[in-house]
Design an enzyme around this catalytic site. Structure first.
Site, PDB file in Angstrom:
ATOM      1  NE  ARG A 218      -0.373   1.523   3.595  1.00  0.00           N
ATOM      2  CZ  ARG A 218       0.746   2.207   3.652  1.00  0.00           C
ATOM      3  NH1 ARG A 218       1.925   1.602   3.777  1.00  0.00           N
ATOM      4  NH2 ARG A 218       0.744   3.520   3.580  1.00  0.00           N
ATOM      5  N   GLY A 219       0.281   2.402  -0.029  1.00  0.00           N
ATOM      6  CA  GLY A 219       1.074   3.630  -0.149  1.00  0.00           C
ATOM      7  C   GLY A 219       1.226   3.931  -1.629  1.00  0.00           C
TER       8      GLY A 219
ATOM      9  CD  GLN B 201      -3.342   2.554   6.722  1.00  0.00           C
ATOM     10  OE1 GLN B 201      -3.955   2.891   7.733  1.00  0.00           O
ATOM     11  NE2 GLN B 201      -3.923   2.453   5.560  1.00  0.00           N
TER      12      GLN B 201
ATOM     13  CG  ASP C 187      -2.970   8.098  -1.242  1.00  0.00           C
ATOM     14  OD1 ASP C 187      -3.043   8.597  -0.105  1.00  0.00           O
ATOM     15  OD2 ASP C 187      -2.478   6.982  -1.471  1.00  0.00           O
TER      16      ASP C 187
HETATM   17  C1  RUB Z   1      -1.744   5.451   2.050  1.00  0.00           C
HETATM   18  C2  RUB Z   1      -1.682   6.908   2.294  1.00  0.00           C
HETATM   19  C3  RUB Z   1      -0.312   7.486   2.336  1.00  0.00           C
HETATM   20  C4  RUB Z   1       0.101   7.924   0.961  1.00  0.00           C
HETATM   21  C5  RUB Z   1       1.576   8.199   0.959  1.00  0.00           C
HETATM   22  O1  RUB Z   1      -3.040   4.924   2.011  1.00  0.00           O
HETATM   23  O2  RUB Z   1      -2.649   7.622   2.378  1.00  0.00           O
HETATM   24  O3  RUB Z   1      -0.241   8.623   3.168  1.00  0.00           O
HETATM   25  O4  RUB Z   1      -0.163   6.888   0.035  1.00  0.00           O
HETATM   26  O5  RUB Z   1       2.011   8.321  -0.331  1.00  0.00           O
HETATM   27  P1  RUB Z   1      -3.211   3.344   1.956  1.00  0.00           P
HETATM   28  P2  RUB Z   1       3.488   8.015  -0.799  1.00  0.00           P
HETATM   29  O6  RUB Z   1      -2.531   2.795   3.163  1.00  0.00           O
HETATM   30  O7  RUB Z   1      -4.707   3.156   1.970  1.00  0.00           O
HETATM   31  O8  RUB Z   1      -2.581   2.888   0.665  1.00  0.00           O
HETATM   32  O9  RUB Z   1       3.490   6.647  -1.353  1.00  0.00           O
HETATM   33  O10 RUB Z   1       3.668   9.041  -1.856  1.00  0.00           O
HETATM   34  O11 RUB Z   1       4.396   8.185   0.357  1.00  0.00           O
END
Ligand code: RUB
Length: 362
Positions: free
Chosen positions: A49-50, A201, A242
């Protein structure tokens, strides 16, 4: 593809190995993805994720599709569409799939040659993220130093939401990158970590990353940040994103907006850290246009954790008769954002500033 910490890497057979983020911090487990369907499932089920890492897995997913179908572009295109649709909000996913497909189509290659090209491009996307992350680290740490200097601080308290460290984007993340760099520069830094319900998270991933890096941190319930800000216990808020629209409106994990409101009310700088691949330049108004993922209500009704006997278990915390609603993200309007920290430096969250800094990519 290297680095001290990596959320994903290739094994000797060029399969993609990822860290199973669902079981951290209690188990450190690796999962090997050998085909496109497994990549799609890993994104959908939040094994990975991320925004950044989702984009990387999507890129490698297109390569795995190519390998499975020996470079048959029609078959690759079908799977690429499925990868593109595996989650709706993080734009890095669509960006990476489109980049992979453009390279494939423009090359006019097929067979093994196309597979080799796709592998090289997926590696390139990940390596570029790593470079972007390093730049974000430096620009972000400069901002931390400036704030400390202007306010005469000898220690610094940052609040962050969700996880935007190296588990979310290789190699050191977006929001956590300046924090890692500040620590390297010898700054006395402490991080308030929002637990980030419903999937935690912050509590599970950010706290784990920070403790591995020896960075002082405290996990707080999601509703605590406003109180801390009112009581001068937060010097800066940094989160990842995101999807950021052309006007600077920024989608990030649900709850980010409330932190931005609270920061504004207390005159605390609120920054969003992102690589250029998280911009959606086509979207002119983020509040109106960014699609917000709605996930299963079970993520609200159940929590995962260690039982008293030390077993990783799922617990029901809401009675079965009640329904729950689970928006994954919210949009923070540009007017609440002090600035965006990007690999090209800090940029006002406005159409004019974004267009000026990233005009060559639009
Ligand atoms: C993840 C989320 C993170 C961003 C960070 O959501 O909101 O803050 O994705 O982005 P999830 P980056 O856990 O639902 O995927 O990858 O640019 O650091």
């Amino acid at each position: 593809m290297q680095g001290q910490y990596r959320a994903l890497w290739l094994d000797k057979d060029n399969n993609l190995v990822v860290i199973d983020q669902r079981v951290l911090p209690f188990e450190e487990k690796e999962i090997t993805l050998t085909n496109a369907k497994e990549s799609i499932e890993s994104i959908k089920n939040m094994i990975v994720r991320g925004a950044g890492v989702i984009g990387n897995v999507a890129g490698f997913g297109v390569y795995l599709a190519g390998r499975e179908y020996n470079g048959n572009i029609e078959k690759i295109a079908l799977l690429a569409e499925e990868i593109r649709e595996s989650r709706p909000t993080a734009v890095n996913l669509m960006w990476a799939v489109d980049r992979m497909m453009n390279v494939a189509l423009n090359s006019k290659l097929n067979g093994e040659e196309l597979v080799a090209l796709l592998l090289a491009e997926a590696i390139k996307i990940t390596d570029e993220d790593c470079e972007r992350s390093e730049k974000i680290a430096e620009y972000g740490a400069d901002i931390i130093e400036e704030i400390m200097l202007s306010r005469g601080l000898d220690s610094f308290n940052v609040l962050t939401h969700c996880n935007a460290g190296w588990l979310a984007i290789v190699d050191s993340g977006t929001a956590l990158a300046p924090i890692y760099e500040a620590k390297k520069r010898g700054i006395n830094i402490h991080v308030w970590v929002d637990e980030t319900r419903p999937r935690n998270q912050g509590a599970n991933l950010t706290a784990w990353e920070l403790s591995k890096a020896g960075i002082e941190h405290t996990v707080i319930a999601d509703n605590t940040g406003g109180h801390l800000m009112q009581n001068h216990m937060v010097d800066m808020v940094i989160t990842g994103a995101d999807r950021v629209a052309r006007n600077g409106d920024s989608a990030n994990k649900i709850g980010t907006y409330l932190k931005a409101l609270s920061a504004k009310d207390n005159n605390i700088p609120f920054y969003i850290a992102l690589p250029a691949s998280t911009f959606d330049f086509e979207m002119l108004d983020g509040l109106l246009e960014i699609p917000i993922e709605i996930r299963s209500e079970n993520e609200v009704k159940y929590m995962r954790g260690l039982s008293s006997s030390g077993e990783l278990q799922e617990f029901q915390i809401v009675q079965s008769q009640s329904s729950a609603l689970n928006y994954g993200f919210d949009v923070t309007p540009a007017r609440l954002i002090t600035a965006l920290i990007t690999e090209r430096g800090d940029c006002q969250a406005s159409t004019e500033a974004i267009t000026e800094m990233f005009g060559d990519l639009i």
